[in-house]
Design an enzyme around this catalytic site. Structure first.
Site, PDB file in Angstrom:
ATOM      1  N   LYS A  26      94.211   6.502  -1.362  1.00  0.00           N
ATOM      2  CA  LYS A  26      95.305   6.344  -0.275  1.00  0.00           C
ATOM      3  C   LYS A  26      95.263   5.460   0.336  1.00  0.00           C
ATOM      4  CE  LYS A  26      96.874  10.519   0.036  1.00  0.00           C
ATOM      5  NZ  LYS A  26      96.846  12.048   0.580  1.00  0.00           N
ATOM      6  N   ARG A  96      95.402  12.641   6.588  1.00  0.00           N
ATOM      7  CA  ARG A  96      95.445  12.917   5.315  1.00  0.00           C
ATOM      8  C   ARG A  96      94.265  12.705   4.362  1.00  0.00           C
ATOM      9  NH1 ARG A  96     100.262   8.465   3.995  1.00  0.00           N
ATOM     10  NH2 ARG A  96     100.507   9.768   2.025  1.00  0.00           N
ATOM     11  N   GLY A 105      93.067  20.427  -4.709  1.00  0.00           N
ATOM     12  CA  GLY A 105      91.798  21.048  -4.492  1.00  0.00           C
ATOM     13  C   GLY A 105      91.315  20.804  -3.011  1.00  0.00           C
ATOM     14  N   MET A 107      91.879  19.266   1.079  1.00  0.00           N
ATOM     15  CA  MET A 107      92.814  19.834   2.108  1.00  0.00           C
ATOM     16  C   MET A 107      94.267  19.272   1.952  1.00  0.00           C
ATOM     17  SD  MET A 107      92.583  19.068   6.087  1.00  0.00           S
ATOM     18  CE  MET A 107      93.713  17.862   5.896  1.00  0.00           C
ATOM     19  N   ARG A 349     100.562   4.916  -5.923  1.00  0.00           N
ATOM     20  CA  ARG A 349      99.541   5.071  -7.111  1.00  0.00           C
ATOM     21  C   ARG A 349      99.940   4.987  -8.530  1.00  0.00           C
ATOM     22  NH1 ARG A 349      98.754  11.589  -5.683  1.00  0.00           N
ATOM     23  NH2 ARG A 349     100.663  12.074  -5.871  1.00  0.00           N
ATOM     24  N   HIS A 465      85.937  27.340 -39.977  1.00  0.00           N
ATOM     25  CA  HIS A 465      86.337  26.739 -41.256  1.00  0.00           C
ATOM     26  C   HIS A 465      87.864  26.364 -41.235  1.00  0.00           C
ATOM     27  CE1 HIS A 465      87.943  27.134 -45.317  1.00  0.00           C
ATOM     28  NE2 HIS A 465      86.973  26.636 -45.396  1.00  0.00           N
ATOM     29  N   SER A 774      76.451   6.552 -45.477  1.00  0.00           N
ATOM     30  CA  SER A 774      77.515   7.009 -44.930  1.00  0.00           C
ATOM     31  C   SER A 774      76.951   8.133 -43.826  1.00  0.00           C
ATOM     32  CB  SER A 774      78.627   7.526 -45.818  1.00  0.00           C
ATOM     33  OG  SER A 774      79.574   8.302 -45.076  1.00  0.00           O
ATOM     34  N   CYS A 841      81.248   9.599 -41.856  1.00  0.00           N
ATOM     35  CA  CYS A 841      82.469  10.168 -42.217  1.00  0.00           C
ATOM     36  C   CYS A 841      82.413  11.753 -41.610  1.00  0.00           C
ATOM     37  CB  CYS A 841      82.166  10.333 -43.863  1.00  0.00           C
ATOM     38  SG  CYS A 841      80.801  10.931 -44.579  1.00  0.00           S
ATOM     39  N   TYR A 861      82.560   0.997 -40.686  1.00  0.00           N
ATOM     40  CA  TYR A 861      83.715   1.745 -40.623  1.00  0.00           C
ATOM     41  C   TYR A 861      83.488   3.058 -40.162  1.00  0.00           C
ATOM     42  CZ  TYR A 861      82.306   3.839 -45.272  1.00  0.00           C
ATOM     43  OH  TYR A 861      81.514   4.613 -46.035  1.00  0.00           O
TER      44      TYR A 861
HETATM   45  P1  ADP Z   1      99.178  14.348  -1.021  1.00  0.00           P
HETATM   46  O1  ADP Z   1      97.620  13.830  -1.204  1.00  0.00           O
HETATM   47  O2  ADP Z   1      99.021  15.910  -1.087  1.00  0.00           O
HETATM   48  O3  ADP Z   1     100.097  13.664  -1.691  1.00  0.00           O
HETATM   49  P2  ADP Z   1      99.703  12.987   1.465  1.00  0.00           P
HETATM   50  O4  ADP Z   1      98.750  12.741   2.368  1.00  0.00           O
HETATM   51  O5  ADP Z   1     100.593  11.980   0.599  1.00  0.00           O
HETATM   52  O6  ADP Z   1      99.311  14.305   0.664  1.00  0.00           O
HETATM   53  O7  ADP Z   1     101.015  13.791   2.198  1.00  0.00           O
HETATM   54  C1  ADP Z   1     101.914  14.387   1.694  1.00  0.00           C
HETATM   55  C2  ADP Z   1     103.378  14.178   2.272  1.00  0.00           C
HETATM   56  O8  ADP Z   1     103.296  14.094   3.825  1.00  0.00           O
HETATM   57  C3  ADP Z   1     103.526  12.713   2.091  1.00  0.00           C
HETATM   58  O9  ADP Z   1     104.235  12.604   0.873  1.00  0.00           O
HETATM   59  C4  ADP Z   1     104.576  12.316   3.223  1.00  0.00           C
HETATM   60  O10 ADP Z   1     106.088  12.621   2.558  1.00  0.00           O
HETATM   61  C5  ADP Z   1     104.188  13.324   4.113  1.00  0.00           C
HETATM   62  N1  ADP Z   1     103.418  12.295   5.191  1.00  0.00           N
HETATM   63  C6  ADP Z   1     102.140  11.967   5.381  1.00  0.00           C
HETATM   64  N2  ADP Z   1     101.963  11.230   6.174  1.00  0.00           N
HETATM   65  C7  ADP Z   1     103.074  11.064   6.980  1.00  0.00           C
HETATM   66  C8  ADP Z   1     103.510  10.129   7.831  1.00  0.00           C
HETATM   67  N3  ADP Z   1     102.622   9.246   8.561  1.00  0.00           N
HETATM   68  N4  ADP Z   1     104.861  10.174   8.357  1.00  0.00           N
HETATM   69  C9  ADP Z   1     105.695  10.852   7.774  1.00  0.00           C
HETATM   70  N5  ADP Z   1     105.382  11.757   6.545  1.00  0.00           N
HETATM   71  C10 ADP Z   1     104.208  11.709   6.229  1.00  0.00           C
HETATM   72 MG    MG Z   2     100.907  12.096  -1.382  1.00  0.00          MG
END
Ligand code: ADP
Ligand code: MG
Ligand code: MG
Length: 889
Positions: A26, A96, A105, A107, A349, A465, A774, A841, A861
């Site tokens: 990210k 984030r 999984g 945060m 992504r 089987h 083989s 095989c 092969y």
């Molecule tokens: P995830 O990894 O679960 O996708 P993100 O870090 O992408 O989590 O955050 C989830 C959502 O939070 C983003 O899709 C966006 O809509 C919102 N978000 C994150 N950062 C910002 C920001 N700086 N301003 C506005 N919305 C945000």
């Molecule tokens: Mg996201």
């Protein structure tokens, strides 16, 4: 000084897409987007190295981290023109998490961080919108309270729902500023009562609390489990990105959304996605209101696409859609927010996609010139082709699940329940669709499995089987559905409170292991168009040849239609179980009277010769390897009194004599018993009959197809050079006799399976007697690991789950152990005979990872079941391309 923090956006861009290991996926992509001029709110990323250092250092941060974070906060403040904690003009941020690979999984993101009772007033007056300010504050306490402080999320939701109920409103957007103020108070009281702590008011304390929670989440059980399942090392660590907030919740000219540059389920080149007006963050996914589509073309009547509601922002997003796709040269999954008609990009992504979409996107992008043909080949996961090669359940069809077993052989099939192979054949002869239901299957069921649409067993694993045979013939199979009781006597199937009788319909989904009541509609596979194009490209790129394991004409035809270049294994014993033949087989084994035995063998020879003519004709000159009889005689013995009586009558022998003979022939460990070339040596007339049939068939078929046919005769279960020497000499004598009788030329190859460790260890000697090798990796795995594949189901899954074995060695070859024997066999064999033809095989011939290994050891092969042929062609191409890349690098 180590740089722990990298800024992005505004006037300072310190990261790039290639830095994903350091900045997480990210963080690296945010920096990349900012550097190519896309509207990304300013921010900074704390590196994954901090995470690693944190855990090395008993959960303490590096000394100079604090100063670097402060410094980076200044960068955001300058870029945005607001102050973090400023009472008049407060900067809010999101915190984030992001590892190298996206990882559920971890945060959850915290939004609107920096709010307290003072800054919320500042936000209200600076934005001129108190409702928005208090909505943001309400959201912040909810997120921080649950994600960082651990208050269950639903407790906040309950309070919100109560409030909406009391205020008689439907949507969160209808709650006023004043009412939100009350909610905030209630939320904070909840935090205090749940945690015994006041909600933190200092923005800096909030920030470090959130950063600590991200690093803490790297080692939580959920993340640990996910890492283990996906082979992600704990040393990678996660990064933390802190970013200025932009607001999609400021009114009707604001929105938030998620979109794909192409349709991720079909791959079609249309703008695909969802958005919500006046909303924030994950509202779209959380389902608080119904999201709306992006494009007019994709909108139903009453829907409000972004294209009409927010045309300016949509136009800008469309521009960025093709820009980002062109930049990353792949389909993108983009997260965005619109604040007062201005678009911001918050994430990009490469998008997850179905097998069908992966195929279409790869081919389209190569045609568009976005990627090369080689890249297109590498973009499609070979095993995903499985989903495309079989009929699938119609996604729109209604269904009721009856039970669940193992997804043993893919595809979908519906039919009436029958319980015996004989009944299957009777129904199939009338063109009726049936599903064979058995507790477990044995070799005698093979002809019934072949005639059925699908096979369901209640016992046995992925290598039972039923599973192996069904995969081999491309029959749908659900194995080991333990929740189903089969009563052969009453002819009923009981599961989940339903009692089904013979003739009632069920539907199997062999891709998921589900069993459904009644008939669920299916859709057919499509093998033309993009699929054919990709296969053509793969064929140009690969070195390994791909053959199929097949013995019936139908299977050989399927194999050819999937692009097989020959048959690498025709198992002659499968031809012995048909009802009109098994009697002769039993007579051959059970009598000690040479004349009677000769009579039975003569009958079988007619059958075999016709079988082989059929195979050679179908393959029209392509190589065909026929394996002489391999399984223990044990498997053909008459069971029960009726079968014994039949044999006695046919032979005119005393039933008691036969019973004694049967007891003498039965073995306690048949897989290591009287089988393979051991049979050929002790009962030479069986192999002689088969070799004669092969030679005659090759001569006859060559006349019919008008091309020379060079049969490859394969001797199974050879352990020593002497065994092969004797069987080979006997075979050559027989062939010479046929040539003399027929008065024509016949070229042939005689080779051997390498499927016992001793054969691999002494391959340089065995090669003196063999024209080809083989590798029979099923038996080689079984004998190298000392692991019976029929009995492994009770502990093998446990071994894999606990990581004692990385994978099921019958599914993907054990490269370290069994692979070492294969490598040795190749090397030693070719020191005796340079350039000796070698293939494999076993079941592994259709497994992509194993195929990459076979490419690396230089086999000529692979041979796999007909339905795996396309998978093998693609996997072989990928292996060749990756090898080429490695040698260039
Ligand atoms: P995830 O990894 O679960 O996708 P993100 O870090 O992408 O989590 O955050 C989830 C959502 O939070 C983003 O899709 C966006 O809509 C919102 N978000 C994150 N950062 C910002 C920001 N700086 N301003 C506005 N919305 C945000
Ligand atoms: Mg996201
Ligand atoms: Mg074998």
């Amino acid at each position: 000084m180590v740089q722990w923090v990298y800024c992005f956006g505004g006037t300072r861009n310190e990261g790039r897409a290639e830095m994903r290991n350091l900045l997480g996926g990210k963080g690296a992509n945010l920096a990349e987007m900012a550097s190519i001029g896309l509207p990304v709110p300013a921010g900074f990323t704390i590196t994954t190295e901090v995470c690693t250092a944190y855990y090395k250092n008993a959960c303490a941060y590096p000394d100079d981290l604090k100063a670097q974070v402060e410094n980076a906060l200044r960068h955001i403040e300058q870029a945005i023109g607001m102050g973090f904690g400023d009472k008049k003009n407060p900067l809010l941020v999101s915190v984030r998490s992001g590892a190298r690979v996206s990882m559920p999984g971890m945060m959850d993101t915290v939004l609107n961080l920096g709010l307290n009772d003072e800054t919320v007033e500042g936000l209200a007056s600076s934005s001129g919108d108190p409702r928005f300010a208090w909505d943001s504050y309400r959201r912040f306490i909810q997120m921080y309270g649950s994600v960082v402080m651990g208050v269950p999320h639903h407790r906040f939701e309950d309070i919100l729902e109560e409030a909406k109920h009391a205020l008689r409103v439907q949507d969160d957007t209808e709650i006023t500023a004043e009412q939100l103020r009350v909610l905030v108070k209630d939320y904070r009281a909840l935090v205090l009562s749940e945690t015994g702590k006041e909600f933190p008011t200092d923005p800096h304390v909030q920030l470090w609390g959130a950063i600590g929670a991200v690093f803490g989440s790297w080692m939580n059980p959920r993340a640990n489990t996910y890492r283990k399942l996906h082979d992600i090392p704990a040393e990678w660590g996660t990064a933390v990105s802190v970013q200025a907030m932009v607001f999609g919740n400021m009114g009707d000219d604001c929105a938030t959304g998620v979109c794909f540059t192409r349709d991720p389920s079909t791959g079609e080149n249309v703008f695909y996605g969802e958005y919500l007006v006046n909303a924030q963050g994950e509202d779209v996914v959380a389902g608080i209101r119904t999201p709306q589509p992006m494009a007019i073309a994709r909108a139903e009547d009453e829907q409000k696409p972004m294209e009409t509601v927010l045309p300016e922002a949509y136009a800008e997003l469309s521009r960025i859609r093709s820009l980002l796709e062109g930049h990353h040269r792949d389909m993108q999954d983009i997260e965005f927010t619109v604040q007062k008609n201005v678009l911001y990009i918050l994430q990009t992504r490469s998008g997850k996609r179905t097998a069908a979409a992966a195929l279409k996107v790869a081919i389209d992008m190569a045609h568009e010139g976005l990627i090369t043909q080689e890249e297109a080949i590498l973009r499609v996961p070979p095993s995903s082709l499985n989903q495309l090669l079989h009929p699938a359940l119609d996604p729109k069809a209604e269904r009721t699940q009856l039970a669940r077993g193992l997804p043993a052989s893919p595809g979908a099939a519906a039919g009436a329940i029958v319980f015996t192979a004989e009944d299957v054949e009777a129904h199939a002869a009338r063109d009726e669709d049936v599903i064979l239901v058995r507790i477990e299957t044995s070799p005698e069921d093979v002809h019934g499995m072949h005639a059925a649409k699908g096979v369901l067993t209640t016992r046995g694993g992925m290598t039972s089987h039923a599973a192996v045979v069904a995969r081999g013939m491309g029959r749908v199979c659900v194995a080991g559905a333990g929740g189903i009781q089969v009563d052969y006597k009453a002819k009923t199937v009981t599961a989940g409170g339903h009692v089904l009788k013979e003739g009632d319909w069920i539907t199997l989904d062999g891709g998921t292991g589900s069993v459904y009541l009644g008939r669920v509609a299916t859709i057919p596979p499509v093998l033309s168009g993009d699929f054919a194009t990709l296969m053509g490209w793969a064929d140009d790129a690969r070195r390994l040849r791909v053959r199929a394991n097949a013995e019936t004409i139908a299977d050989a035809e399927t194999a050819l239609s999937f692009g097989a270049e020959g048959i690498g294994l025709a198992r002659t014993e499968h031809m012995f179980f048909a009802p009109e033949r098994i009697g002769h087989v039993r007579q051959m084994i059970m009598t000690e009277n040479p004349a009677l035995r000769a009579r039975a063998i003569e009958a079988l020879q007619q059958f075999q010769r016709d079988d082989f003519i059929g195979l050679f004709r179908t393959m029209a000159g392509l190589p065909v390897t026929i394996r002489l009889l391999d399984p223990p005689l044990h498997e053909f013995l008459p069971h029960g009194e009726n079968e014994l009586a039949d044999v006695a009558a046919a032979l005119g022998e005393n039933i008691e004599v036969l019973r004694a003979r049967r007891d003498a022939l039965s073995e306690s460990n048949p897989m290591l018993g009287h089988r393979g070339c051991r049979l050929g040596i002790t009962a030479p007339e069986i192999y002689a009959m088969q070799v004669r049939a092969i030679a005659q068939a090759a001569i006859r078929a060559a006349e019919i197809v008008g091309k020379p046919i060079v049969p490859e005769i394969m001797i199974p279960l050879v352990a020593t050079e002497e065994e092969l020497k004797r069987t080979r000499a006997a075979a050559e004598e027989t062939i010479k006799a046929v040539i003399a009788e027929e008065g024509v030329e016949l070229k042939y190859d005689i080779g051997t399976m390498i499927e016992l460790p001793r054969a691999a260890l002494t391959a340089e000697h065995i090669a003196h007697e063999a024209d080809f090798f083989s590798f029979g990796t099923n038996d080689l795995t079984q004998t190298t690991l000392g692991l019976s594949r029929d009995d492994a189901a009770s502990f093998l899954p446990f071994y894999v789950e606990k990581g004692i074995l990385p994978r099921d060695p019958f599914v993907s070859i054990d490269q370290e152990g069994v692979g070492a024997l294969v490598r040795m066999g190749v090397m030693k064999g070719r020191t005796t005979r340079p350039g000796m033809k070698m293939g494999i095989c076993g079941e592994h011939g259709g497994d992509p990872d194993s195929i990459a290994f076979f490419e690396s050891v230089g086999l000529d092969y692979v041979s796999c079941s007909p339905f795996r042929v396309p998978v093998a062609r693609l996997a072989a191409a990928q292996a060749a391309l990756q090898k080429r890349e490695k040698t260039i690098a």
